[in-house]
Scaffold this motif. Structure first.
Motif, short mmCIF file in Angstrom:
data_model
loop_
_atom_site.label_atom_id
_atom_site.label_comp_id
_atom_site.label_asym_id
_atom_site.label_seq_id
_atom_site.Cartn_x
_atom_site.Cartn_y
_atom_site.Cartn_z
N VAL A 1 -4.54 -2.26 -4.65
CA VAL A 1 -3.10 -1.99 -4.73
C VAL A 1 -2.93 -0.57 -5.26
O VAL A 1 -3.66 -0.14 -6.16
CB VAL A 1 -2.31 -2.96 -5.65
N ASP A 2 -1.96 0.15 -4.71
CA ASP A 2 -1.75 1.54 -5.10
C ASP A 2 -0.66 1.66 -6.16
O ASP A 2 0.47 1.25 -5.94
CB ASP A 2 -1.36 2.37 -3.86
N LEU A 3 -1.03 2.28 -7.29
CA LEU A 3 -0.05 2.53 -8.36
C LEU A 3 0.66 3.86 -8.14
O LEU A 3 1.69 4.14 -8.75
CB LEU A 3 -0.77 2.57 -9.71
N GLY A 4 0.09 4.70 -7.32
CA GLY A 4 0.74 5.97 -6.96
C GLY A 4 1.10 5.91 -5.49
O GLY A 4 1.69 4.93 -5.02
N ALA A 5 0.71 6.96 -4.75
CA ALA A 5 1.07 7.02 -3.33
C ALA A 5 0.50 5.84 -2.56
O ALA A 5 -0.62 5.39 -2.83
CB ALA A 5 0.52 8.32 -2.73
N SER A 6 1.27 5.34 -1.59
CA SER A 6 0.76 4.25 -0.76
C SER A 6 1.13 4.40 0.72
O SER A 6 0.58 3.70 1.56
CB SER A 6 1.24 2.90 -1.28
N TRP A 7 2.06 5.31 1.03
CA TRP A 7 2.46 5.50 2.43
C TRP A 7 1.92 6.81 2.99
O TRP A 7 1.87 7.82 2.27
CB TRP A 7 3.99 5.58 2.58
N LEU A 8 1.57 6.78 4.26
CA LEU A 8 1.38 8.02 5.00
C LEU A 8 2.74 8.30 5.64
O LEU A 8 3.18 7.55 6.52
CB LEU A 8 0.30 7.85 6.08
N HIS A 9 3.42 9.33 5.17
CA HIS A 9 4.75 9.64 5.70
C HIS A 9 4.58 10.48 6.97
O HIS A 9 4.18 11.63 6.91
CB HIS A 9 5.59 10.40 4.67
N GLY A 10 4.87 9.84 8.10
CA GLY A 10 4.67 10.52 9.37
C GLY A 10 3.38 10.04 10.02
O GLY A 10 2.33 10.67 9.88
N HIS B 1 6.74 5.48 8.61
CA HIS B 1 5.97 5.46 7.37
C HIS B 1 4.95 4.34 7.39
O HIS B 1 5.31 3.18 7.54
CB HIS B 1 6.93 5.30 6.18
N GLY B 2 3.67 4.70 7.25
CA GLY B 2 2.61 3.70 7.35
C GLY B 2 1.97 3.44 6.00
O GLY B 2 1.49 4.37 5.34
N LEU B 3 1.99 2.16 5.59
CA LEU B 3 1.33 1.79 4.32
C LEU B 3 -0.18 1.79 4.51
O LEU B 3 -0.69 1.25 5.50
CB LEU B 3 1.73 0.37 3.93
N MET B 4 -0.89 2.36 3.55
CA MET B 4 -2.36 2.36 3.60
C MET B 4 -2.82 0.98 3.12
O MET B 4 -2.89 0.72 1.92
CB MET B 4 -2.91 3.45 2.69
N VAL B 5 -3.09 0.10 4.06
CA VAL B 5 -3.35 -1.31 3.73
C VAL B 5 -4.54 -1.46 2.79
O VAL B 5 -4.54 -2.29 1.89
CB VAL B 5 -3.57 -2.10 5.05
N ARG B 6 -5.57 -0.63 2.96
CA ARG B 6 -6.74 -0.72 2.08
C ARG B 6 -6.69 0.28 0.93
O ARG B 6 -7.69 0.54 0.28
CB ARG B 6 -8.03 -0.54 2.91
#
Ligand SMILES: Cc1cc2nc3c(=O)[nH]c(=O)nc-3n(C[C@H](O)[C@H](O)[C@H](O)COP(=O)(O)OP(=O)(O)OC[C@H]3O[C@@H](n4cnc5c(N)ncnc54)[C@H](O)[C@@H]3O)c2cc1C
Length: 489
Positions: free
Chosen positions: A76-85, A220-225
């Motif tokens: 789980v990401d406590l900071g950035a978690s999305w690739l915007h674009g 916006h894509g969530l970094m699933v891993r």
């Protein structure tokens, strides 16, 4: 992680490289300060260009505002978690594509402020009653029209004002946009989402500059891993010194000397400064001679906001199968939202994301009280919610290694501050999200400034050694065609 990490105890004082006490060594050398995306990517690029690099990182971990936690048994990401674009133009796309990291797209193009994919979220009033989707949609359209009107206000005014002031002007001119009751609360929720994007309150965001960043297409894509695999890949084989908090940077015509809190010194031809804007603002690193006035002014004037994550891990999933759960309220401060990681990654986790003053206020609480606060918000909309079994709380605003979450345009300040932050000073090169005029506040922005800083730095140090022709450009092109893996199209 396979990077060559050395602990303090393995190092002798003045474990220098490049030049030691004025004596020239053969190969060009660079010190990179800060082990977030910008620092690690710059170090990678310089290392790959055959330059000796050491990276000094204050924390006992790499990643900075990328912080993937594995204590729940999954990332789980406590900071950035999305690739915007999510698109091939994204400077991070080749690397993420090459690693085969899956993305879960939570929203489509231009969805930052108002036109979210309504299929994917549910808003609730404080009494637990769901707001009809028709109303959410209708208010979304009004919000869009209000923003268009604020653009007209912007064109009329020579002075900058805040987004909040612009909204009041619009409401005075167009009273039909003033909404009542539940519709008003939904409008406040849209404002809350906008404030979350900037990690700041609408009374501090610049009307003139708020939309100057470049939004890449693809949603916006969530970094699933989690984002951390990207950092670990870039860090492989680099000379990284964790627990090395830089306290002083001295620059001379022929090199730089960097001092760490414990007195240890490092000397090289040049340095890349990739620490957060909040750290530069706090002046916890002493520059000698001091940075020029234009650079100091840029550091002081650029805004830095706070967004936090309170991650709640539950035994079972008891919430609707949507990507976001929202709580509407009379003010944007009272509104909130939860990201549903179950929908995106299959884990029974909700992520509460306060921003601006609310985030600041919550940081004053203990972790337990903060987690309880988030859970109480959830209880308001889902009264039968069961208690979390585990939680994690971020504190980006008060953590001395970040002192803020990401930069934004403050009222009355020009947008070129990002560029002024980036511009090198002698043999000091600057990188990081706050130096990205195109993509501020983002991971890909931090990455792209690292590429620029590394290339500028490489040119500079090789000029001195007269070896410019021997080296290849820092960035390779070969990975550009690798597609991104997206689980929701
Ligand atoms: C809650 C949150 C959510 C976010 N969500 C997203 C998102 O979904 N997508 C996105 O693109 N972006 C997001 N961001 C923004 C993104 O995380 C940052 O823009 C990006 O990670 C910044 O990278 P950086 O290298 O510039 O800085 P950092 O990652 O902060 O790296 C700077 C490094 O410098 C180190 N350092 C500090 N002081 C010193 C010192 N004195 N000596 C040595 N080292 C020092 C720090 O420990 C840190 O490792 C989010 C940020 C937060 C906080």
């Amino acid at each position: 992680m396979e990077s060559r990490v050395k602990s303090n105890s393995q190092l002798r004082r003045a474990d220098c490289f490049g030049k030691v006490d004025g004596q020239l060594q053969r190969s060009p050398s660079v010190i990179v300060i800060g082990g977030g995306m910008a620092g690690v990517a710059a170090a990678r690029a310089l290392h790959d260009a055959s330059i000796q690099v050491v990276l000094l990182e204050s924390r006992e971990r790499l990643g900075g505002r990328i912080h993937t936690d594995y204590s729940f048994g999954f990332p789980v990401d406590l900071g950035a978690s999305w690739l915007h674009g999510v698109c091939k133009e994204n400077p991070l796309a080749p690397l993420i594509g090459r690693l085969g990291l899956p993305l879960y797209r939570t929203s489509e193009d231009n969805s930052v402020l108002y036109d979210h994919d309504l299929e994917s979220y549910a808003l609730f009033d404080m009494d637990g009653i769901q707001v009809p989707q028709e109303l959410v949609k209708k208010v979304g359209k009004v919000f869009e029209m209000i923003l268009e009107e604020t653009d007209k206000v912007r064109q009329e005014l020579s002075e900058d004002i805040s987004i909040l002031q612009a909204l009041s002007i619009v409401f005075e001119r167009k009273p039909e946009f003033r909404l009542e009751g539940l519709a008003h609360k939904v409008l406040q929720w849209y404002l809350c989402r906008m404030e979350g994007w900037f990690a700041a309150d609408s009374d501090t965001i610049s009307l003139k500059c708020w939309d100057q960043e470049e939004l890449l297409p693809g949603g916006h894509g969530l970094m699933v891993r989690g984002y951390l695999p990207v950092i670990h890949t870039l860090a492989k084989g680099l000379d990284i010194r964790l627990g090395h908090r830089v306290s002083k940077i001295e620059r001379r015509y022929n090199g730089v000397k960097v001092t760490v809190e414990n007195g240890e010194t490092f000397i090289a031809d040049a340095a890349v400064v990739a620490v957060p804007l909040g750290v530069l603002k706090a002046k916890s690193i002493k520059f000698e001679p001091k940075l020029p006035d234009w650079k100091e002014a840029a550091i002081a004037d650029l805004g830095v906001g706070i967004e936090n994550k309170i991650i709640l891990h539950f035994e079972n999933v008891f919430w609707p199968n949507v990507e976001f759960l929202g709580v509407v309220a009379e003010t944007s401060y009272g509104c909130s939202y939860f990201l549903n990681l179950h929908k995106a990654a299959g884990h029974p986790v909700l992520v509460y994301m306060p921003a601006g003053r609310l985030a600041k206020d919550i940081e004053k609480m203990s972790d337990e009280a903060a987690a309880n606060f988030a859970f109480m918000q959830l209880k308001k909309i889902l009264p039968d919610a069961s208690s979390p079994i585990q939680y994690l709380v971020s504190r980006w605003g008060t953590d001395v290694n970040s002192l803020g979450s990401y930069s934004y345009d403050a009222v009355g300040k020009p947008h070129d501050l990002y560029e002024r932050l980036r511009v090198p000073v002698d043999n000091l090169f600057f990188a990081g999200e706050a130096t990205s005029a195109l993509y501020p506040g983002s991971v890909h922005g931090a990455f792209s400034t690292a590429m620029m800083a590394a290339e500028d730095c490489r040119m500079r140090v090789l000029e001195r050694y007269g070896e410019l022709d021997l080296f290849q450009p820092v960035m390779g092109e070969e990975a550009l065609s690798i597609p991104l893996l997206i689980s929701r199209l």
